[in-house]
Each structure stands twice: as C-alpha cells, then as structure tokens.
Design a protein around this motif. Structure first.
Motif, mmCIF file in Angstrom:
data_model
loop_
_atom_site.group_PDB
_atom_site.id
_atom_site.type_symbol
_atom_site.label_atom_id
_atom_site.label_comp_id
_atom_site.label_asym_id
_atom_site.label_seq_id
_atom_site.Cartn_x
_atom_site.Cartn_y
_atom_site.Cartn_z
ATOM 1 N N VAL A 156 -6.412 -0.064 7.536
ATOM 2 C CA VAL A 156 -7.313 -0.969 8.255
ATOM 3 C C VAL A 156 -7.619 -2.174 7.376
ATOM 4 O O VAL A 156 -7.683 -3.313 7.836
ATOM 5 C CB VAL A 156 -8.629 -0.241 8.621
ATOM 6 N N GLY A 157 -7.777 -1.907 6.072
ATOM 7 C CA GLY A 157 -8.073 -2.988 5.131
ATOM 8 C C GLY A 157 -6.988 -4.049 5.151
ATOM 9 O O GLY A 157 -7.282 -5.245 5.095
ATOM 10 N N PHE A 187 -12.172 -2.236 2.031
ATOM 11 C CA PHE A 187 -12.065 -0.919 2.651
ATOM 12 C C PHE A 187 -11.521 0.134 1.692
ATOM 13 O O PHE A 187 -11.232 1.240 2.083
ATOM 14 C CB PHE A 187 -11.156 -0.990 3.885
ATOM 15 N N GLY A 188 -11.355 -0.244 0.447
ATOM 16 C CA GLY A 188 -10.701 0.660 -0.494
ATOM 17 C C GLY A 188 -11.651 1.716 -1.026
ATOM 18 O O GLY A 188 -12.860 1.528 -1.074
ATOM 19 N N LYS A 189 -11.058 2.861 -1.407
ATOM 20 C CA LYS A 189 -11.853 3.895 -2.060
ATOM 21 C C LYS A 189 -11.812 3.636 -3.561
ATOM 22 O O LYS A 189 -10.745 3.379 -4.117
ATOM 23 C CB LYS A 189 -11.274 5.286 -1.761
ATOM 24 N N THR A 234 -5.772 0.949 -0.650
ATOM 25 C CA THR A 234 -5.623 2.301 -0.124
ATOM 26 C C THR A 234 -5.945 2.406 1.360
ATOM 27 O O THR A 234 -5.984 3.499 1.895
ATOM 28 C CB THR A 234 -6.552 3.264 -0.884
ATOM 29 N N SER A 235 -6.158 1.276 2.039
ATOM 30 C CA SER A 235 -6.613 1.360 3.419
ATOM 31 C C SER A 235 -5.761 0.520 4.364
ATOM 32 O O SER A 235 -5.642 -0.690 4.202
ATOM 33 C CB SER A 235 -8.070 0.900 3.506
ATOM 34 N N GLN A 288 0.815 -1.216 0.000
ATOM 35 C CA GLN A 288 0.000 0.000 0.000
ATOM 36 C C GLN A 288 0.844 1.259 0.000
ATOM 37 O O GLN A 288 0.505 2.238 -0.660
ATOM 38 C CB GLN A 288 -0.908 0.012 1.226
ATOM 39 N N GLU A 327 2.038 5.034 10.305
ATOM 40 C CA GLU A 327 0.851 5.875 10.201
ATOM 41 C C GLU A 327 1.035 7.196 10.943
ATOM 42 O O GLU A 327 0.722 8.272 10.420
ATOM 43 C CB GLU A 327 -0.382 5.137 10.748
#
Lengths: 304, 385
Positions: free
Chosen positions: A251-252, A296-298, A248-249, A34, A169
């Motif tokens: 958390v994902g 969880f992706g955009k 993109t996540s 990512q 993060e």
C-alpha cells in the motif's frame, strides 16, 4: 485573467489525473524494490534499467525497428514479462548471490549499479542512443472526465499497474510458492530450517521484481519515448517512492507513488516548472527525518 | 639476424621517406554530437562536410594537398567538447575546425581555438553570442555560417505577431544554454513589438510530461506556442497538446525540422513552422545535385535527410574554409582568418552564394533575407508558400 471555480477545479483535476498516471508507474517500480528487499534485504538499483530493457524488447516485438511488427501488443506482454524475469534472475545470480553468500553488507549495491550501467550500454549498442516512438495500442485521442482530458493509455497504465501488483500479492498469499516467499521475508533463517530453499526464493523474488518493472516499461512506453536512458530517472524517483511509502508495504508503494506523481505535476503548475521535483524530494527528506521506515513501513528492529 | 634487422630498418626508412614525399594532407577537425538527441543535426552536418571534402579532393584538393577530416563525437556535452578541442589542436594539429551543433558546447570549447589562433567555423550552433565571445579581442577566430538566434527569434515573432496576428503568445524553452539564450532573444524581439509573453515556461531535457507547462499556457489564453528546444522534447510538447485536447499552432527555432521531432510527433507535428536556411527541395541545380549526392551516399530512411539545414551548412562551411586556405596560400591560422575576413572569390554554396560573407567586424555569413520559413507536412518539411 479571471478563473471561475469550475476552471480551477478542471485544472486541479487535470493535474491530478496526469499525476496519478505518472505516480502509478513509480509505484510499480517501487513495488519491485520491495519484493527483493522483503526476501533478501537487498535492492536492485538497476530497476530502472529493467524497465528500459522491457520497453525496448517490447518495441522490437511490436514496432518496425527490427523488421517487425511480429505480434500484437497483448501477445507481446507475456513475452516481455518472461524476458524481465530472466533478466532479474541474471542480476541476482551475477550481482547479488555472491554478496549474500559472503554476508557482505554493501557488495550488492555496487554490483547492481554496475550491472545497470552495463545494461544501459548494451541497450545503446543494440537500439541506439536515440529516443524511439512506441506505437500506442490504444487511440491517443483523449476523452473528457469532468472537464479534464484523459488518454485511454493513461487509464491502461493505472489499471495495468494495479493489476500486476494485485496479481503478485494474490500469488504470495494464496499459492504454496508464494507462502515460501512470505516465510522467507519473515525470517530467512527460520524458513531455511523449515526446509524452504531460501536462495531459490531470493532468485525468484528478483525474477518477479524485474518482471514487474519490464511490464511497467511496456505500459509507460506508449505515453513517453523509448530509449536507453529512459530508466535512470524513473528508477531513482521510484526509489524515493519506496522510501516515502516504506520498503515493506505494498500500500505504501501505491500511496507514495501517487503522492510523488501528483506533487510533481502540481508543483510544476502552481510553483514553477523549474522546481517541479523539489517538493517531492523535500517530502522524502521529511519522511526520513520523522519516520525513517516510511509512511506505511514497519520499523525493523535489528538486534546486535 | 643482422640482415633481417637491416632489412627492417631499411623498410622503415623507406616507409617514412615515401610518406613524406607525398604532400601531407590538410587536417580539418569536425566536432559535433553524433549520438543522442542532437544526433540528427550532428550526423547530417558531418555527412555534408564529407561530401564537400570528397568533391574538393576529387578536383585536386587545396594548395595541391588533399583535405583530411578528423571527426569527433562531442555527445552534446560541453566537457567532451573541451577534451576534443584540446585533442584536435595539440595532438591532431588541425588547421581549422568546423562544427558545433550545441551552443553550450561551442561556448565551452572554442576558447582553446581562440588561444591557439586556429579558426572555427560554426556551421550549426545558433546562440547569438557564439561569434561575439571574443569580439573584444584584437583577433577573433570564431566564424559562423548558420542563422543565429537573433535572426531566428525576430523571424519567429514576425511570423507569429505580424503575419498571423496572434495577440497572446506563450514561450516554451528547454533549460539548456540553447533554450534559455533563445528564450531571451524571443523576449527581446517581443519587447520591440511592445508585447510580453502570456506564459514563459521551462522544461528539462528528457522530460516526458509537459502537462504543467502546457496547462499554464492554455490557462493564460495563449493562441500560439513559441518553442526553443531540440527534437525529442519538442515532440513531447506537440504530443502533450493532444493529451490536453488543446491545439494551437507551434512556431519555433529551426530545430522543429529535426527528424526526431517529425517522427515522434507524427500527425501532431503537422503545421509547425520554423526558420530554415535550406529545405530538401531541388529548387536550384546546385541544390538538386547536393540532395541527390547526399541521398545516394548515405541512403537515409525514406530518402529524407535527418537535418537538411545541418547537411547544407556543413557542406558550405568546408567550401568557405577551402576558399580561405587557397587565398591565404597557407595553413597558418592567422592567415586563414585574415582571408576569411576578406574573401575575394565568390563562393557558390548550397544555402546561398557567398559574396564577401565576412569582414573584420562581421563573422556571420547568414542574414535574415537568406532564411525562409518551412512547415512540417506529413513527415517532411516543405517551404511555406
């Protein structure tokens, strides 16, 4: 064979614990995918090999194979992270930058795969083709949690994986350098116009990405065996995790890792060990069909 | 200029004639995995072969000619084995080939030798069907001097069921040809005792987590785990038991004596038992001489041979072959094969003394009474008392 409810719960718990430890390793590698995808839209398909190199360099430092041990496990970790960062920069410099420069859509795919194969061959020549034992820094005797057995090292894997992801993060959100990374991932061209050196940010994201993978390598090595071929299947599974969770996540990556890790161990027990990889990969196909950007992706809108 | 050319031509002619004057060496192929998970077996086998060849050459060779080995790494991959077989037969023109560690590689490769009428001496691979692959053909060129899986599986079941009175057994086998054929042999042997395994589980090469397989065995109440696999994954089984805090004895095929099992399993490997044709203990003068020569020549770490069984069988395979070539008084495949099937000379090997080891219908030199049980104890294999 009659099983009581307690037995059934114990088995389930045992499978979940093993699955979590495995899944967190997938998550850290997926997280690495990512990082580079965010800044440059490219992936390092040699992520598994970065992990392998990290584990082997770590083994040379704490093990006896190259005349060591030279230091303790904890001292070795920062060195391995630095090594991983340098290795990631090398991959970006050789394999990815030329492709980005000429705006090649796919050049980086072949070049990162090629580098991965080269790294594997180099490792085979330095460390041999055999699997080696990584000395465990913690006792390998398991302790009991609600009847399920957990090894201290498994806990260390989970804690370590979460810690490195949290560290990256926080760095991205709080520090000025991190903000440059975030800005570049939001809009590379706009960030460039604002005076951010985007090509340096991309190099930096590769360094971060391989550093996390190298760290994951020394985390997982005491639980498995270390060798030149250890990265290939982990890298591939983590890629599946990145797709399931979304590229993109953060958390994902964690959720995807846990899903794949737990389905793998549970399917091995409840269905058949011959089919343990199938449910996770079916899930991958399902996600791709229903929500291609991942759980969880955009969804990225690409204007043409 | 002309003079120089003439000189060159003369030198070339002289060079050729002088090499033709000395008797050509007898070429013997050696095929096995010298890298990867099976490497301890392949390397030990090759080194045993080299020792035997050096001994024989020091005594003047065979038929007045020196033996020369042509070694190739098959990486335990059937497709590599096939390439190597063709290279050794067509390019190197070997008289015979010894080797094969992996049953799958042997089965894929040896048909080329069968067609070319060149004998193969399997000195490590154990799959029961290896010597039977061409048994229905009028001439069978495949021989073996290793304890096959039928012998081993019967011994394993005998040890688990008769000697140690385990009632519930679990089988863990890898998904290769070796593991799955071995599992079948174990199940057949169990069947003869009127028993069935309470759990039969499979895993892949390179698997690092055996939780699911071991949990199933544990929940089925297994008192012993029988194994068919190779070193690294066998170590994962032993270490996986520790992860689950579940400790039952392991009994399995001879591969439990591999260095990469013993090292990677560490203390978790102690007490593990397996059938062995040879243990690194100087029980006879012949064995002592062999072990000393091996340790002196190859200086293995800690003085421990990576796979003593493979080394000893590798050594003996060359002696069996050399005796056959001598008796045949020829290097033609069919004549060597005929001599192997009717060896007059008694051969004093490291594993045993071979007295008519082969016949037309029996291509297996090793029998159950030659094979003993070994046990892992503190980093090495010792005989079970």
């Amino acid at each position: 064979m009659f099983l009581t409810v307690v037995d059934i719960m114990e088995i389930l718990l045992q499978l979940i614990f093993s699955g979590i430890a495995l899944g967190m390793i997938y998550a850290v590698i997926a997280f690495g995918y990512q990082l580079t995808f965010a800044t440059s839209g490219t992936l390092n398909f040699g992520q598994g090999e970065s992990l392998m190199l990290g584990a082997l360099v770590g083994l040379s430092l704490v093990g006896t194979i190259h005349g060591g041990p030279y230091m303790s496990y904890l001292l070795m970790i920062p060195l391995v992270i630095i090594f991983g960062a340098l290795q990631g920069m090398f991959v970006e410099w050789i394999g990815v930058r030329p492709a980005i420069k000429i705006k090649s859509e796919f050049g980086w795919i072949m070049s990162t795969i090629a580098l991965a194969i080269i790294f594997k061959n180099v490792a085979e020549n330095i460390w041999g083709k055999d699997d080696l034992t990584f000395p465990s820094p913690l006792s390998s005797t398991p302790f009991q949690v609600f009847g399920a057995n957990v090894q201290p090292m498994q806990v260390a894997v989970i804690v370590g994986a979460l810690a490195i992801m949290a560290a990256v993060e926080i760095f991205n959100r709080k520090s000025i350098y991190g903000k440059a990374v975030v800005a570049t991932s939001n809009d590379r061209d706009a960030a460039g116009l604002m005076g951010i050196n985007t090509s340096m940010v991309i190099t930096f994201s590769y360094a971060l990405s391989s550093a996390t993978a190298a760290f994951a390598g020394v985390l997982v090595a005491p639980l498995t065996l270390t060798g030149a071929t250890m990265g290939a299947s982990l890298g591939l599974k983590a890629f599946a995790v990145a797709i399931i969770g979304g590229l993109t996540s953060g958390v994902g990556a964690i959720v995807g890792g846990l899903i794949l890790g737990i389905t793998e161990t549970a399917a091995g027990y409840y269905i058949s060990t011959g089919y343990k990889d199938v449910p996770g990969l079916l899930l991958l196909l399902l996600v791709l069909a229903v929500k291609p950007s991942g759980l969880f992706g955009k969804a990225a809108i690409k204007k043409v | 200029m002309d003079f120089k050319l003439n000189l060159l031509a003369a030198a070339l002619v002289l060079g050729f004639s002088s090499s033709a004057m000395a008797a050509d060496p007898i070429k013997i192929g050696v095929a096995g995995p010298f890298t990867g998970g099976s490497a301890p077996m392949g390397v030990s086998m090759r080194d045993g072969v080299k020792l035997a060849v050096a001994d024989i050459n020091a005594k003047g060779g065979v038929l007045g000619r020196q033996l020369q080995i042509v070694e190739r790494d098959d990486e335990a991959k059937p497709e590599r084995g096939v390439q190597i077989a063709q290279e050794l037969i067509n390019k190197e023109k070997v008289v015979a080939t010894v080797g094969y560690i992996n049953t799958g590689v042997a089965l894929a490769s040896q048909r080329f030798y069968q067609e070319a009428k060149i004998p193969v001496m399997n000195n490590v691979a154990t799959g029961s069907i290896i010597t039977k692959q061409f048994a229905d053909k009028p001439e069978n060129y495949i021989f073996r001097n290793a304890a096959n899986d039928q012998i081993q599986s019967q011994m394993i079941i005998q040890e688990a069921v008769d000697n140690r009175k385990f009632k519930k057994v679990a089988i863990l086998a890898d998904s290769t040809n070796y593991g799955q054929l071995g599992r079948e042999d174990l199940e057949k042997a169990l069947d003869k005792k009127g028993m069935k395994a309470v759990a039969t589980e499979k895993y892949n090469i390179k698997d690092v987590d055996m939780t699911a397989q071991l949990l199933k065995a544990k929940q089925a109440g297994a008192e012993v785990v029988l194994t068919y696999g190779i070193g690294p994954e066998l170590a994962q089984i032993a270490n996986g038991m520790e992860k689950l805090n579940w400790k039952v004895p392991m009994i399995g095929s001879w591969t439990l004596s591999m260095g990469n099992f013993i090292d990677n399993a560490g203390k978790n490997g102690n007490g593990t038992r397996m059938p062995q044709t040879f243990i690194q203990e100087p029980t006879t003068p012949k064995r002592k001489a062999f072990i000393d020569a091996y340790v002196k020549a190859y200086n293995p770490p800690g003085g421990r041979m990576p796979s003593p069984v493979s080394a000893a069988q590798g050594y003996d395979s060359i002696y069996l072959l050399a005796a056959a070539i001598k008796q045949a008084n020829s290097t033609e495949g069919p004549k060597i094969k005929a001599a192997l099937e009717n060896l007059n000379e008694k051969i004093d090997g490291v594993v045993t003394s071979y007295n008519k080891p082969f016949s037309k219908d029996n291509h297996e030199a090793i029998t159950a009474d030659i094979t003993v049980f070994g046990e892992v104890k503190d980093g090495k294999v010792v005989p079970v008392k």
